[in-house]
Design a protein around this motif. Structure first.
Motif, PDB file in Angstrom:
ATOM      1  N   THR A   7     -49.460  14.246  40.904  1.00 40.92           N
ATOM      2  CA  THR A   7     -50.882  14.275  41.235  1.00 40.92           C
ATOM      3  C   THR A   7     -51.472  15.585  40.718  1.00 40.92           C
ATOM      4  O   THR A   7     -50.749  16.543  40.430  1.00 40.92           O
ATOM      5  N   ALA A   8     -52.803  15.629  40.632  1.00 34.20           N
ATOM      6  CA  ALA A   8     -53.479  16.852  40.202  1.00 34.20           C
ATOM      7  C   ALA A   8     -53.148  17.999  41.156  1.00 34.20           C
ATOM      8  O   ALA A   8     -52.959  19.138  40.723  1.00 34.20           O
ATOM      9  N   HIS A   9     -53.060  17.692  42.448  1.00 35.79           N
ATOM     10  CA  HIS A   9     -52.732  18.726  43.423  1.00 35.79           C
ATOM     11  C   HIS A   9     -51.323  19.282  43.179  1.00 35.79           C
ATOM     12  O   HIS A   9     -51.114  20.501  43.228  1.00 35.79           O
ATOM     13  N   GLU A  10     -50.363  18.414  42.909  1.00 41.79           N
ATOM     14  CA  GLU A  10     -48.987  18.865  42.649  1.00 41.79           C
ATOM     15  C   GLU A  10     -48.919  19.732  41.394  1.00 41.79           C
ATOM     16  O   GLU A  10     -48.287  20.794  41.396  1.00 41.79           O
ATOM     17  N   VAL A  11     -49.614  19.296  40.347  1.00 45.35           N
ATOM     18  CA  VAL A  11     -49.616  20.061  39.102  1.00 45.35           C
ATOM     19  C   VAL A  11     -50.296  21.408  39.318  1.00 45.35           C
ATOM     20  O   VAL A  11     -49.825  22.451  38.859  1.00 45.35           O
ATOM     21  N   SER A  12     -51.404  21.391  40.061  1.00 45.36           N
ATOM     22  CA  SER A  12     -52.119  22.625  40.370  1.00 45.36           C
ATOM     23  C   SER A  12     -51.224  23.611  41.123  1.00 45.36           C
ATOM     24  O   SER A  12     -51.197  24.804  40.813  1.00 45.36           O
ATOM     25  N   GLU A  13     -50.498  23.114  42.113  1.00 46.38           N
ATOM     26  CA  GLU A  13     -49.593  23.974  42.899  1.00 46.38           C
ATOM     27  C   GLU A  13     -48.498  24.575  42.014  1.00 46.38           C
ATOM     28  O   GLU A  13     -48.192  25.766  42.117  1.00 46.38           O
ATOM     29  N   LEU A  14     -47.905  23.740  41.149  1.00 48.26           N
ATOM     30  CA  LEU A  14     -46.863  24.233  40.242  1.00 48.26           C
ATOM     31  C   LEU A  14     -47.431  25.300  39.306  1.00 48.26           C
ATOM     32  O   LEU A  14     -46.806  26.338  39.067  1.00 48.26           O
ATOM     33  N   TRP A  15     -48.634  25.040  38.791  1.00 46.74           N
ATOM     34  CA  TRP A  15     -49.279  25.998  37.891  1.00 46.74           C
ATOM     35  C   TRP A  15     -49.552  27.316  38.608  1.00 46.74           C
ATOM     36  O   TRP A  15     -49.232  28.395  38.096  1.00 46.74           O
ATOM     37  N   GLN A  16     -50.146  27.226  39.803  1.00 47.57           N
ATOM     38  CA  GLN A  16     -50.466  28.442  40.556  1.00 47.57           C
ATOM     39  C   GLN A  16     -49.199  29.240  40.886  1.00 47.57           C
ATOM     40  O   GLN A  16     -49.188  30.465  40.769  1.00 47.57           O
ATOM     41  N   ASP A  17     -48.136  28.551  41.298  1.00 48.67           N
ATOM     42  CA  ASP A  17     -46.871  29.238  41.597  1.00 48.67           C
ATOM     43  C   ASP A  17     -46.334  29.958  40.362  1.00 48.67           C
ATOM     44  O   ASP A  17     -45.888  31.103  40.444  1.00 48.67           O
ATOM     45  N   VAL A  19     -63.608  28.053  22.897  1.00 52.32           N
ATOM     46  CA  VAL A  19     -64.891  27.355  23.016  1.00 52.32           C
ATOM     47  C   VAL A  19     -65.392  27.514  24.450  1.00 52.32           C
ATOM     48  O   VAL A  19     -64.603  27.569  25.383  1.00 52.32           O
ATOM     49  N   PRO A  20     -66.698  27.569  24.633  1.00 48.84           N
ATOM     50  CA  PRO A  20     -67.234  27.763  25.985  1.00 48.84           C
ATOM     51  C   PRO A  20     -67.202  26.494  26.820  1.00 48.84           C
ATOM     52  O   PRO A  20     -67.287  25.389  26.295  1.00 48.84           O
ATOM     53  N   VAL A  21     -67.073  26.670  28.109  1.00 55.97           N
ATOM     54  CA  VAL A  21     -67.263  25.597  29.077  1.00 55.97           C
ATOM     55  C   VAL A  21     -68.379  26.077  29.987  1.00 55.97           C
ATOM     56  O   VAL A  21     -68.235  27.079  30.682  1.00 55.97           O
ATOM     57  N   ALA A  22     -69.496  25.378  29.932  1.00 57.44           N
ATOM     58  CA  ALA A  22     -70.678  25.794  30.680  1.00 57.44           C
ATOM     59  C   ALA A  22     -70.674  25.188  32.079  1.00 57.44           C
ATOM     60  O   ALA A  22     -70.190  24.084  32.292  1.00 57.44           O
ATOM     61  N   ARG A  23     -71.203  25.945  33.010  1.00 57.01           N
ATOM     62  CA  ARG A  23     -71.365  25.448  34.375  1.00 57.01           C
ATOM     63  C   ARG A  23     -72.659  24.654  34.472  1.00 57.01           C
ATOM     64  O   ARG A  23     -73.558  24.808  33.643  1.00 57.01           O
ATOM     65  N   SER A  50     -62.211  24.058  39.320  1.00 58.59           N
ATOM     66  CA  SER A  50     -62.099  22.610  39.234  1.00 58.59           C
ATOM     67  C   SER A  50     -60.636  22.233  39.020  1.00 58.59           C
ATOM     68  O   SER A  50     -59.841  23.047  38.564  1.00 58.59           O
ATOM     69  N   ASP A  51     -60.312  20.981  39.337  1.00 57.97           N
ATOM     70  CA  ASP A  51     -58.962  20.496  39.032  1.00 57.97           C
ATOM     71  C   ASP A  51     -58.972  19.609  37.788  1.00 57.97           C
ATOM     72  O   ASP A  51     -58.000  18.941  37.482  1.00 57.97           O
ATOM     73  N   ARG A  52     -60.069  19.623  37.042  1.00 56.72           N
ATOM     74  CA  ARG A  52     -60.200  18.775  35.854  1.00 56.72           C
ATOM     75  C   ARG A  52     -59.105  19.048  34.826  1.00 56.72           C
ATOM     76  O   ARG A  52     -58.638  18.139  34.159  1.00 56.72           O
ATOM     77  N   VAL A  53     -58.726  20.311  34.667  1.00 55.26           N
ATOM     78  CA  VAL A  53     -57.674  20.659  33.707  1.00 55.26           C
ATOM     79  C   VAL A  53     -56.388  19.918  34.058  1.00 55.26           C
ATOM     80  O   VAL A  53     -55.716  19.356  33.179  1.00 55.26           O
ATOM     81  N   PHE A  54     -56.072  19.872  35.325  1.00 55.04           N
ATOM     82  CA  PHE A  54     -54.841  19.227  35.754  1.00 55.04           C
ATOM     83  C   PHE A  54     -54.947  17.709  35.605  1.00 55.04           C
ATOM     84  O   PHE A  54     -53.987  17.048  35.217  1.00 55.04           O
ATOM     85  N   LYS A  55     -56.135  17.169  35.873  1.00 56.81           N
ATOM     86  CA  LYS A  55     -56.357  15.731  35.681  1.00 56.81           C
ATOM     87  C   LYS A  55     -56.257  15.358  34.205  1.00 56.81           C
ATOM     88  O   LYS A  55     -55.705  14.318  33.854  1.00 56.81           O
ATOM     89  N   LEU A  77     -56.669  25.913  28.381  1.00 58.67           N
ATOM     90  CA  LEU A  77     -57.758  25.755  29.342  1.00 58.67           C
ATOM     91  C   LEU A  77     -57.452  26.639  30.541  1.00 58.67           C
ATOM     92  O   LEU A  77     -56.313  26.684  31.005  1.00 58.67           O
ATOM     93  N   PHE A  78     -58.452  27.309  31.044  1.00 62.30           N
ATOM     94  CA  PHE A  78     -58.239  28.284  32.092  1.00 62.30           C
ATOM     95  C   PHE A  78     -59.013  27.874  33.343  1.00 62.30           C
ATOM     96  O   PHE A  78     -60.222  28.061  33.427  1.00 62.30           O
ATOM     97  N   PRO A  79     -58.312  27.316  34.335  1.00 63.08           N
ATOM     98  CA  PRO A  79     -58.953  26.726  35.510  1.00 63.08           C
ATOM     99  C   PRO A  79     -59.718  27.700  36.397  1.00 63.08           C
ATOM    100  O   PRO A  79     -60.526  27.274  37.202  1.00 63.08           O
ATOM    101  N   GLU A  80     -59.472  29.010  36.262  1.00 66.02           N
ATOM    102  CA  GLU A  80     -60.221  29.945  37.101  1.00 66.02           C
ATOM    103  C   GLU A  80     -61.671  30.034  36.650  1.00 66.02           C
ATOM    104  O   GLU A  80     -62.556  30.340  37.428  1.00 66.02           O
ATOM    105  N   GLY A  81     -61.917  29.826  35.382  1.00 63.82           N
ATOM    106  CA  GLY A  81     -63.270  29.806  34.867  1.00 63.82           C
ATOM    107  C   GLY A  81     -63.863  31.158  34.534  1.00 63.82           C
ATOM    108  O   GLY A  81     -64.968  31.233  34.033  1.00 63.82           O
ATOM    109  N   THR A  82     -63.150  32.240  34.789  1.00 58.97           N
ATOM    110  CA  THR A  82     -63.686  33.569  34.499  1.00 58.97           C
ATOM    111  C   THR A  82     -62.552  34.594  34.584  1.00 58.97           C
ATOM    112  O   THR A  82     -61.427  34.262  34.944  1.00 58.97           O
ATOM    113  N   LEU A  83     -62.865  35.836  34.258  1.00 54.18           N
ATOM    114  CA  LEU A  83     -61.883  36.913  34.378  1.00 54.18           C
ATOM    115  C   LEU A  83     -61.790  37.390  35.819  1.00 54.18           C
ATOM    116  O   LEU A  83     -62.797  37.450  36.514  1.00 54.18           O
ATOM    117  N   ASN A  84     -60.605  37.756  36.234  1.00 49.57           N
ATOM    118  CA  ASN A  84     -60.416  38.335  37.559  1.00 49.57           C
ATOM    119  C   ASN A  84     -60.645  39.838  37.446  1.00 49.57           C
ATOM    120  O   ASN A  84     -59.783  40.566  36.980  1.00 49.57           O
TER     121      ASN A  84
END
Length: 173
Positions: free
Chosen positions: A130-140, A31-35, A84-89, A64-71
């Motif tokens: 925290t969202a930051h901790e989850v984000s860091e774990l995800w990115q790693d 499903v789309p997530v619009a900006r 956004s960090d909404r996915v982690f929240k 859910l893909f926090p980058e929001g687009t293809l690399n």
């Protein structure tokens, strides 16, 4: 992409592959997530949230893909800056598990049938973080998967070069 303006497989804007990409990702249940800059972004996002909630109520899983687009330039960085960090929240608010997914397209010079390496990391438990901790774990975890895929690609290149060298030796002698 959902509007048929972009293509999953390369950067061409040829309408046929673009519309096929839109049909493919929609058929997969995406499903789309619009900006905020998109027309009707509130309406689009409310409908997407409704669909995702229904999937979760039925016991399904949502990606859910926090980058929001293809690399489109993976040689420059593994992960694009997060939109956004909404996915982690959301994961924290629902005590959800996050499963990191790494996707690496194979270079064109490697002529193999399967053109993509997809790896799934260990689930990340968001409880008590925290969202930051989850984000860091995800990115790693995503970076680890991407680096592992790059190592596989290097091994494939080396093996391809060995096979080519052996083939050249056989042709010469």
């Amino acid at each position: 992409m959902f509007q048929g303006k972009e293509n999953l497989f390369n950067s061409t804007t040829n309408p046929i592959p673009c519309h096929l990409s839109a049909a493919f990702i929609t058929a997969m249940g995406a499903v789309p997530v619009a900006r905020q800059t998109d027309a009707d972004y509130l309406k689009i996002n409310m409908e997407s949230i409704r669909k995702l909630c229904q999937i979760l109520i039925w016991g399904g899983a949502a990606g859910l893909f926090p980058e929001g687009t293809l690399n489109r330039r993976p040689e420059e960085c593994n992960i694009l800056p997060l939109k956004s960090d909404r996915v982690f929240k959301m994961a924290i608010d629902t005590d959800g598990l996050l499963i990191p997914v790494s996707v690496v397209w194979l270079p064109k010079e490697l002529t193999v049938k399967n053109k993509v390496i997809i790896s799934y990391g260990m689930p990340i438990n968001s409880r008590g973080r925290t969202a930051h901790e989850v984000s860091e774990l995800w990115q790693d975890a995503v970076n680890y998967g991407i680096e592992a895929a790059k190592e596989m690609i290097n091994i494939m290149r080396e093996e391809s070069e060995k096979i080519e060298a052996l083939s050249n030796q056989k042709q010469k002698g």
